[in-house]
Each structure stands twice: as structure tokens, then as C-alpha cells.
Design a protein around this motif. Sequence first.
Motif, PDB file in Angstrom:
ATOM      1  N   TYR A 194     -84.434  51.603  48.868  1.00 34.25           N
ATOM      2  CA  TYR A 194     -84.114  51.627  47.442  1.00 34.25           C
ATOM      3  C   TYR A 194     -85.190  52.416  46.694  1.00 34.25           C
ATOM      4  O   TYR A 194     -86.304  52.557  47.195  1.00 34.25           O
ATOM      5  CB  TYR A 194     -84.018  50.199  46.897  1.00 34.25           C
ATOM      6  CG  TYR A 194     -82.771  49.498  47.365  1.00 34.25           C
ATOM      7  CD1 TYR A 194     -81.591  49.603  46.649  1.00 34.25           C
ATOM      8  CD2 TYR A 194     -82.754  48.784  48.549  1.00 34.25           C
ATOM      9  CE1 TYR A 194     -80.426  48.994  47.083  1.00 34.25           C
ATOM     10  CE2 TYR A 194     -81.597  48.173  49.000  1.00 34.25           C
ATOM     11  CZ  TYR A 194     -80.441  48.280  48.262  1.00 34.25           C
ATOM     12  OH  TYR A 194     -79.282  47.690  48.703  1.00 34.25           O
ATOM     13  N   PRO A 195     -84.856  52.892  45.504  1.00 34.62           N
ATOM     14  CA  PRO A 195     -85.820  53.732  44.784  1.00 34.62           C
ATOM     15  C   PRO A 195     -87.210  53.100  44.656  1.00 34.62           C
ATOM     16  O   PRO A 195     -88.209  53.812  44.652  1.00 34.62           O
ATOM     17  CB  PRO A 195     -85.179  53.890  43.402  1.00 34.62           C
ATOM     18  CG  PRO A 195     -83.725  53.736  43.643  1.00 34.62           C
ATOM     19  CD  PRO A 195     -83.579  52.811  44.800  1.00 34.62           C
TER      20      PRO A 195
ATOM     21  N   ILE B  31     -89.747  52.736  58.040  1.00 38.47           N
ATOM     22  CA  ILE B  31     -88.315  52.530  57.865  1.00 38.47           C
ATOM     23  C   ILE B  31     -87.916  52.834  56.430  1.00 38.47           C
ATOM     24  O   ILE B  31     -88.589  52.415  55.496  1.00 38.47           O
ATOM     25  CB  ILE B  31     -87.929  51.061  58.118  1.00 38.47           C
ATOM     26  CG1 ILE B  31     -88.849  50.448  59.157  1.00 38.47           C
ATOM     27  CG2 ILE B  31     -86.465  50.934  58.459  1.00 38.47           C
ATOM     28  CD1 ILE B  31     -88.998  48.975  59.033  1.00 38.47           C
ATOM     29  N   SER B  32     -86.816  53.564  56.287  1.00 42.23           N
ATOM     30  CA  SER B  32     -86.301  53.693  54.936  1.00 42.23           C
ATOM     31  C   SER B  32     -84.807  53.398  54.921  1.00 42.23           C
ATOM     32  O   SER B  32     -84.104  53.758  54.006  1.00 42.23           O
ATOM     33  CB  SER B  32     -86.582  55.093  54.396  1.00 42.23           C
ATOM     34  OG  SER B  32     -85.957  56.026  55.232  1.00 42.23           O
TER      35      SER B  32
ATOM     36  N   ALA C 156     -80.245  53.126  34.863  1.00 49.79           N
ATOM     37  CA  ALA C 156     -81.020  53.537  36.038  1.00 49.79           C
ATOM     38  C   ALA C 156     -80.267  53.328  37.350  1.00 49.79           C
ATOM     39  O   ALA C 156     -79.174  53.854  37.534  1.00 49.79           O
ATOM     40  CB  ALA C 156     -82.363  52.807  36.054  1.00 49.79           C
ATOM     41  N   GLU C 157     -80.852  52.496  38.226  1.00 48.03           N
ATOM     42  CA  GLU C 157     -80.263  52.319  39.548  1.00 48.03           C
ATOM     43  C   GLU C 157     -78.888  51.660  39.494  1.00 48.03           C
ATOM     44  O   GLU C 157     -78.149  51.695  40.470  1.00 48.03           O
ATOM     45  CB  GLU C 157     -81.191  51.452  40.407  1.00 48.03           C
ATOM     46  CG  GLU C 157     -82.401  52.177  40.905  1.00 48.03           C
ATOM     47  CD  GLU C 157     -83.660  51.351  40.752  1.00 48.03           C
ATOM     48  OE1 GLU C 157     -84.158  51.269  39.606  1.00 48.03           O
ATOM     49  OE2 GLU C 157     -84.118  50.801  41.753  1.00 48.03           O
ATOM     50  N   PHE C 158     -78.595  51.034  38.380  1.00 48.12           N
ATOM     51  CA  PHE C 158     -77.334  50.306  38.306  1.00 48.12           C
ATOM     52  C   PHE C 158     -76.168  51.191  37.896  1.00 48.12           C
ATOM     53  O   PHE C 158     -75.025  50.787  37.951  1.00 48.12           O
ATOM     54  CB  PHE C 158     -77.474  49.145  37.332  1.00 48.12           C
ATOM     55  CG  PHE C 158     -78.474  48.138  37.794  1.00 48.12           C
ATOM     56  CD1 PHE C 158     -78.115  47.135  38.671  1.00 48.12           C
ATOM     57  CD2 PHE C 158     -79.793  48.227  37.392  1.00 48.12           C
ATOM     58  CE1 PHE C 158     -79.042  46.226  39.118  1.00 48.12           C
ATOM     59  CE2 PHE C 158     -80.727  47.315  37.841  1.00 48.12           C
ATOM     60  CZ  PHE C 158     -80.355  46.311  38.702  1.00 48.12           C
ATOM     61  N   ARG C 159     -76.493  52.411  37.477  1.00 43.24           N
ATOM     62  CA  ARG C 159     -75.440  53.297  37.014  1.00 43.24           C
ATOM     63  C   ARG C 159     -74.476  53.612  38.159  1.00 43.24           C
ATOM     64  O   ARG C 159     -73.253  53.596  37.983  1.00 43.24           O
ATOM     65  CB  ARG C 159     -76.077  54.581  36.496  1.00 43.24           C
ATOM     66  CG  ARG C 159     -75.173  55.298  35.567  1.00 43.24           C
ATOM     67  CD  ARG C 159     -75.890  56.453  34.956  1.00 43.24           C
ATOM     68  NE  ARG C 159     -74.968  57.288  34.226  1.00 43.24           N
ATOM     69  CZ  ARG C 159     -75.230  58.529  33.893  1.00 43.24           C
ATOM     70  NH1 ARG C 159     -76.391  59.057  34.230  1.00 43.24           N
ATOM     71  NH2 ARG C 159     -74.359  59.227  33.228  1.00 43.24           N
TER      72      ARG C 159
ATOM     73  N   PRO D 204     -79.400  59.061  48.624  1.00 40.16           N
ATOM     74  CA  PRO D 204     -78.738  59.509  49.859  1.00 40.16           C
ATOM     75  C   PRO D 204     -78.717  58.454  50.954  1.00 40.16           C
ATOM     76  O   PRO D 204     -78.058  58.644  51.976  1.00 40.16           O
ATOM     77  CB  PRO D 204     -79.564  60.725  50.271  1.00 40.16           C
ATOM     78  CG  PRO D 204     -80.852  60.586  49.567  1.00 40.16           C
ATOM     79  CD  PRO D 204     -80.582  59.831  48.312  1.00 40.16           C
ATOM     80  N   THR D 205     -79.408  57.348  50.750  1.00 36.55           N
ATOM     81  CA  THR D 205     -79.427  56.342  51.814  1.00 36.55           C
ATOM     82  C   THR D 205     -78.285  55.349  51.688  1.00 36.55           C
ATOM     83  O   THR D 205     -78.161  54.444  52.494  1.00 36.55           O
ATOM     84  CB  THR D 205     -80.749  55.552  51.779  1.00 36.55           C
ATOM     85  OG1 THR D 205     -80.988  55.145  50.437  1.00 36.55           O
ATOM     86  CG2 THR D 205     -81.889  56.381  52.295  1.00 36.55           C
TER      87      THR D 205
END
Lengths: 443, 744
Positions: A155-156, A166-167, B366-369, B413-414
Motif C-alpha cells: 500500500y502507498p 516484500i511489496s 487519496a487512496e480511497f478514490r 500497480p500492485t
Amino acid sequence: MLAMDQGVVEEWLSEFKTLPDSAVSNYAASLKDKGALVPALYKVIRENYSDEIVDKDGQSKVLSFTVPSVSKPSVYHEPSAIGSIVLTEGALANHGLSRVVYSGPHLQRETFTAQNRFEVLTFLLLCYNAALSYMTSTSLQSLCQLSSRLCICGYPRQQMRRYKGISIRMTVTSEFLVQLITGIHYALCNGEVELGSKALDDVLYRAQLELFPEALLVGNAIKSSLRGAALKSNSKEGARSIQVEITPTSSRISRNAVTSLSIRGHRWKRHDAVDLGSPDELMDISEVDEGVWPGGVGPDMTLPTITISNSVTTLNLGAKAMKKCRLGGRTSKDKDREAGPLITGRAASENTELSIKRLTLTSSQSVPKGGALTSLTRTASAVFSRSFEQVTSGSAPPSSNHTASETGRYSCSLQEDGLGYLSPTPNHTQRSPSISVHLGSDL
Amino acid sequence: MTAKKSGSRLETDIERCRSEGQWDKIPELVRQLSTKLIANGLCLEKVPAVSPSLSNKNTGSPLSNRSTTEQEQEIITCYEKSGDIALLYLQEAEKVSGIQNRSPKPGPTAQDLELGYFLETGLQRAHVIHFKNGNLTQGVGRFREILRAVETRTTQNLRMTIARQLAEILLRGMCEQSYWSPLEDPPTVSPLDDPTRQGHTHSKNYTLSRLTVCFCYLFCPQENTEEALLLLLISESMANRDAVLSRIPEHNNDRIISLQSASVVYDLLTIALGRRGQYEMLSECLERAMKFAFEEFHLWYQLALSLMAAGKSARAVKVLKECIRLKPNDPTIPLLAVKLCIGPLHWLDEGECFAKTVIDMGEKAAEFRAKGYLAIGLVYSLKATDASLRSTQEDYQRKALGAFQRLAQSLSPTDHLAAFYLALQLAVSRQIPEALGYVRQALQLQGDDVHSLHLLALLLSAQKHYHDALNIIEMALSEYPENFNLLYTKVKLESMCRGPEEALLTCKHMLQIWKSFYNLTNPSDSGRGSSLLDRAIADRRQLNAMTLPDFSDPETGSVHATSIAASRVEQALSEVASSLQSSAPKHGPLHPWLTLAQIWLHAAEVYIGMSKPAEASACTQEATNLFPTSHNVLYMRGQIAELRGNVDEAKRWYEEALSINPTHVKTMQRLGLILHQLQRYSLSEKVLRDAVQVNSTAHDVWNSLGEVLQAQGNAAAATECFLTALELEASSPILPFTIIPRAL
């Protein structure tokens, strides 16, 4: 077979213990090359799980606990002391000491799959949490670090933490996070303030992203409950740092504020002013009074203490005793009707300041209008005193014992009291005096 | 020293009063005695601890020979004793006033008792010192001692505070294994105590009057969560009573005080009940906190979360709306609401609104978008499935694809979800090669994702690579052996490429899994030795009134707008299921009985494929026992009747199925065929056209429609239909793609 796997794991652990701190990260990176280790770890974990989910007879273990209820007496309380308000809220009554299962029975797992992985891990974490007090601070620190990593990898937030390696995002379940949070909570309150609060933040971050209500619920509660608390970091090894402070306990709520207790009487005046048809309503008079007493401990009591006339006391006793009265014979409806105008008079004074109103109203309830009410009261108090006599005579038989404890209570060297009261209906003896207590001294 | 002396003088006074029967004087004397002792303790604390070396020099001082621990011990003894005396005083004082009031003669009004500074210190200082010294065991012991004393009016607030503090310690500083029950002796060695400091125990020659009359009547906690819960429920009842309700400004402070003391209690309750997974009870507790909750975000939010965790979805959404109003910038809240709307509630319009608010937050989210795009994509995707007009369907499908593409751009991208949902959406609109590309991408990111694997298998089956599909399913099953969705697909694939016997074995295996899942003895009523199964059989009667929603065929089943009732049933069933057993698997189908009926129907289908009407009928009977009015069961009966050659009976079953679910495409197709056989062409055409409206990708319906049109002599239209059928058949999966759950 298992012994061999255990050997591999133990070897690895001892190898790890001898490592200097600087070498740990390199060592960790090389772990994936240790081919035998990972399957061995899997086997050891599975074996532990299989041992833990059964009891000593080989039956599937079931963890359960009793949901306490305030409506049932306990070593800490008596339902009657809590007051009618809470106990009449039906929801509570539904939870009368039921036994609830919180874990188990679990299925034996031959293999460790993506589907059962978290079931197994959650259970093992539950076992860990059951022994938190015995864990070293190193163990608690690892728990916090593990939680942080697990929750933010992929996660960011990972980039902000400089976690390498690990990512990939690791799947988690809400129940697993709740167990993690339980451990983190303990760590947080027992010396690991910095790592613990970071871990809690990370778990909450993940729970938000995954929209897990359970983990959010418990995590938020922990965060909010610790907001005021000054948590101490671990100053010396092994010291747990739970502290309590002297807290001023006198009620800081001023007496004239409308509380959920006092509102009862208030509401009654507004809606039921017109119709007072049944003796049930009469009983509310006593409930108004009950409503006053817990607030009456405040030191900042600015209101004048009104000396209450004796008739009020008897009225209230009467109203209370009405319950008993009605159990026996019927009270005449007409008598109750006559009480009607009296109530309307009460409603008229609604504009006056509430607390004063309450006091004045209580006294007006009985003082001016004698008539039906007083006769009612007389009946009621007669019933009351009769029932009281029954009680006293009922518990009297071991009278020598009774007096012994009575006198004993005043000295400092007391034996266990209550022996004298060893009657099968304990509430009875206790309740009768308590009625008069709140009526008399509060107003 | 003087304090001590006067203390003993007071004791003598008390003795004297007692022998002379001057009861009314005693309370005051006891109070004085307690105060003296506290003063004594305070003085001792002020005297600096004398180190041994120093004490050797000053042999004259009375304190000189004492070690620090001895002194501490004396201090604690002073406080504990004074605290006990204070409690005794209050107990007695109230008894005295009680007796006075009871007497018929007007007695003197009882004075208002209150804890002074001294009494309060005396009651609290001892345990504070215990905890400061790291003696958790003794601190807890002292707490319990105070709490077990008979309650007095004056100490109510003290009790509430102490109950809360003890609950905090139980939850923060103890665990199941270091716990001892209030009626047990504390362990001599405990990890809770600071090993470097030694505690003491002073023996008492008196006891407080206890609540206890006979222990057998009383609940005594046996576990730290139990004790914490009991204490918190007691505190809650008191805090709740003191809730300040008036909103006038001069009561502002009072309100804040009452709110704070209550919300601490509710937070601790949440921690205790959350640990034990008791969300149902928690939601009821938090509901009681609502009288404090006006404009209080934390209380509203916690209530919403607890309702959600307890499975009370509709109410949770309502509460979440209030949370959004109080905190409009938090993207998590509308997302939680969408999760419920597209999950258990199937409120797609509401879900769309919530999802849009997240997207409208823009960068702030942010990340929730990304999650917002995912949410709206899912809403559109589900709406497309529900839509009855083909143009609306296509419109929603396009919108869903657009949202998933935005998701792919905004996600890190993950994340495999973007690729996965793009693949699923493309698959639904039968763009098989494109879908395969995306699903492979998703699997590269998350190799063991069960839904991606399932989708891959279905895509392979659409390309008629049945063996490959079966291999993928078996691979997925090795990681998810109890996933019934995968197993249903496996049954279909097996009867296709390995013959019906294999498929029947899988059905048997499913029944075994089902049994091991739900037939474990249910411990909560172990006394009766009943299993979950027995218990569930008991509520079978109420199940009879419910319909069986489709799992294998959601295109026409539970997710369809016309069968809102079915989704209500699901909701009800899921609540039943969650109340049945806490350890019931949260994943997979909702209710054990739905699963069981589903398994029987699959088996029946295999038997029909083998042309064995007797066995198929037996299997269907099992499902009928569970859900007699399910359209799926009726459809299956129709098929069996057809197999036996009873066209009229079959027609009757199909008509009954359609009267329960008028948009069940499979039934419509079979009914159309029968009507065709009966040469009622125009009616047959009508039914089949309706079916095509509901699901435009059902190739066998197109085929049947073509046949009817041909029989009516409309060759051109018939050809058109046959071509469509052919084209669709080429991309038709073994089970509909929509069998894969779409949820946040």
C-alpha cells in the motif's frame, strides 16, 4: 517426521538469536533460500494448531464465556441498587447470563491452504493473546512490527516507512486484525508506546482500506479510550506501566441539569397530565423520586435543601407499596380518579425552573389534597408496614446472631456481616430500608 | 504519633458508645477515626524514605531503623484501613438514617452524606500506591474489595470510577492466563507484578459488610473479559442514568462531563465485546449510548460499525448517513455504506449515490478514490445484470467498464482488483480474449485469488477448453477446498469431460464438506447435546415459507431486481446463520440450508443428464423438503417430468416456477419448447422473446426462438436467431460468469 521439522525450526531460531543486530536484515533477505525451513515452519504451526484446538480428551475445544447481566446479582452489584430505569430497558433482560461461544469448534486441518490459513492464524493469535502477560517485551515489539508490516505492505504507506523486500499485498481477514489489535493494545499499555501506537495506526489504515467494520470498531475504541491516558514508555526492563490516578468521584454534574433519569418525571407531567386512570401511573410518583437520588451526592449543591414533610415520605412509601397492594386486592378506581386534578395542577407549573419544580411538585403532590390520596396512602403504608413486619420476623429467628452482627458492625473488628441476614430472599431485607433512604435524605 | 494516639482514643470512644448504646454518635466517631488514619498516611508519605546508611547514624530517630519497604507497608496499611473504615462509616450511617426514616415518628432528617477530601483519598490512595509500585495483583485485589462492599449512596460515583478503572486494568494489563477470579486467592507469583519489588499482605482482623449473602446466588466472573464486561455494564447503567439531556448553554459543561464518562465506558465495552466477537450485543449497548450522541461523531460511527458487524445492514446504512453528515470529508464512511448497499442490501441506487460522493471528493479521498471507482463500477455492473432492457444493460455495462478503467489508472500497480473486475466485466459482455488477458494480469499480481482463478476457468470453458478449465478449478480447490462455488463449477465440468459418475462423486464430497462444516456439535447448548444441524432442522418450518435464491444462476435469481423478495430472504437467512454459530464460515453461501439444497439440485441435474429420473427425483425431493416453493426446485421437477415424457405435468411445473419467479430464463426456455411441441407457436414465441429480453446472452433461448419462428414460416427471422445462437454458444461459459461474487 515432526521432530525433524521442529529441529529445523529450532536450529533456525537459535541461529537467529546469535545474530548481531546489523546482520538481521541480510539474514532475513536470505531466508527464502532456506528450502527446508518454510515447509518445516508450516508443519510446526499446523501441529501446534492441531494440539490447541482439542482438549485433553481429544474433543474439539470450544471456548466460551458468560455474558454477564446487570439484572442478575453478582459479587459486585445488586440489581435493585441500579435503579429501575436500566432494568426496565428490555434489551438488558434478554441478556440474562447466557453462555456464548467465541471460538471453536475447529476442524482439524490436514493442510494449510489459502482458505483456512487465517482461521488457523486467528486461532493461534487468540492463544497468544490469552498469555500476553507472560510475553517478554521483545515478543510484544515483534508483534507490533509484524502488524505494521503485514498491514501496509503493498500500500502507498509502505513507501513512507522504507520497508524493503516484500511489496505484495498480503490478504488479511477482519477477525485476524481484531486479534492483532488485542495484542497491540496490551503492548501499547505495557511499555511499547511508540511501536504500539504506530502498529495500531497501521492496522486501522488497513481496516479502512479493506472496509472491515469489526477491526475499525475495536481499533477506534482503543484509540479513543487512550486519548486522555498518559501512557508511559518502558523505563526499565520487565516493568509493566499500568497506572491509576486518584480521581475526584463526586458527581460533577449539577443537580438542576435534566438527565435521563430526571426526564422520566418530566415526560410524565407533560403527556399523562390528563389521564391518570390506573394505579400504575401512581407508581410513577415514586419513580420521580428515585430519579433524584443518585444525583444528590454533588458537593456543588447550590439548591436549598428542602425539608420534606412526613406526608411525602409516606406517600412515596405508599406508592411503592402499592405494587404489593395490587398484588393482593384491587384498589378502587374512583379513588385514583380523584387524584386527577392534582396532576393537572402540577402540569401548570411546567414553566418554572425544572429543579425547583420538581421539588415543589413533589411536595404539592400530597400536602394540599388529602382525601383519597391519604386514604390510599394509609392503606398502602399499612400494607407496607405489614410486609416489613413479615420481613423482620422472617429473618429474625437467629436473633442472637442478628444482634451480634449489628453491634459488631460499629466496631472496627468486624466479622463477615450478612451472616445474620442469611435468608433465602436477600433482596427483601435490603430493599425495605433502602426505600426510606432515598426518600428521606435526598430532597 | 499524635495521630496514632488520638486514633486509639477514638477507638475507645467507639467501644464506649457501643456499650452504652449511643448508636447515633458512632458514625461521626468512625468518620473521625478514618480521617485520622488518612492524615497519618499522608504524613508518613511526606517523610522521606530513610536510607539504611543514614539511619545508622541517626539512631535516635524513631524512623531510623525502618527500611523503605516497611515504611511503604505502613503507609498502605494506613490507607487501606482508613478506606475500609470510611466505607463502614458510610454503610452504618446510611443504615442509621434508614432506620430513622422508617419509624412512624418524625425523626430528624438524615444529613446529606458526602465524601470529603479525606475519605476520598483514603479510599483511593492505597490502590494508587499498589499500582505505582507495580503490584498489580494487590491493586486489583484492593479494587475488588471496595467493589464487593455493600453499596452506599455516597460511594456510588466512587464505585463507578473504580469499576471502570478495574475494567481498564483487566482489558489493558491482564490476559486469560494471568487472571484469577474475585473469589479466589491471588496467585503468589504473577507476571503482573514487578519482580524487583516485593509486595506485602497485611492481615486484617475485620471485614467489610459485603453484598454477598450466599455465593450460590451470585454471578462471579471466571474470566477477565467476563469481569470487565460485568464492571462495564454496571458502570454503563450508572453513566447512562446521568446522561445530561438538556441542551441549554449553561448545562454545556455538565453535558460534556456526562458524555465523557459515558463514552469511555462505551469504548471499553466495545473493546471487550469486540474481542469476543459479540457484535450483536455490542450494537444493542451502543444503541443505548445514543442519548449522548447528538452531533457526536464517534458515537454515531461506532454504532454504525457495530450494526454492520452485527449484520443489521439496513439500519447501519441509515446511521452511516448521519455519520456522513457529521464528517463529510471522510471517504471511508460512504464506502462502508456502498459495501452494504451492493452486498447484503442490493440497494443499487443508494449505492450509486454513496459511491459518487467518494469520487466527488477528488484528490482529498487519496487512496480511497480508487475504491470509489471500484464501488461505482460494481454498482453499474450489478445494474447491468438487473436491467431488463437490452439498451439499458449495454449502457450500464459501458459505464461499468469505464469505471473499472479509471480504477486501473488510479490504483497502485500492485492491486489486482482493477484487472480482475475489467476481466469480469468483459467476460459478461462476452469479450472472451480480452477478458483472458486481464485475468492473467490479475493472477500475476495475486496468484492465489480464488475469484480470478474461478473466472479463468469459466473463460476457458467459454472457449470450450473444458479440460484446462477443470485443471484450473482443481488447482484452485487445492487452496480453497471448501469453496462451494468452485465445486459447483467442478460438477458441471466433470460431467462434461469425465462423465457423470465423477460429477456424482464430487456431489457426494460436497455433502461431506457440508456436514463437517455444520454438523459439529454446537457448544452453546451442549447440555442438550444438540448439533447445529438439529437446531437448524427446528427452524425448518420457517424456512418452508422462503424461496431458494439461485447461486449457480444469479442472472435470473437473487440479484435480479424482480426478485427483491428473494434477496430479502437471503438477508433474513444470513442473520439467522450468523446467530446460529459464531464459527460458521463467513465466506461462501449464506445459509447452510441454501447450500445443501443447492448441492441436491446439482446432483439432480447430473442424474437428469444421465437420464435417470428416479434418482433425480429423489435428489429434488431433498431440496423440496428444504425449500418447497423455490422456483429452482419447481424447474427441476419440470425437467424430470419432461424426462419421463409427461409433457403436461412438466408444463404445469414450469408455469408454477414462473409464477414464483417470472424472469427465470431457463424455465422460460423449457416452457417455450413445450409450447412449441404443443404447436402453440405464438405463445411459445412470446415466452421466448420475453426470455431474450431478460437475458440476451442465453444461446439456447435464441435457438428455441429460431425454431419457433421457423415453424411459423418466418425463415429470415429464424436464420437471424440461429446465427445469434451460434455466435453466443461459441462464447458461452459452462456456468454464467455472474456466479462470481461482486462485492466491495
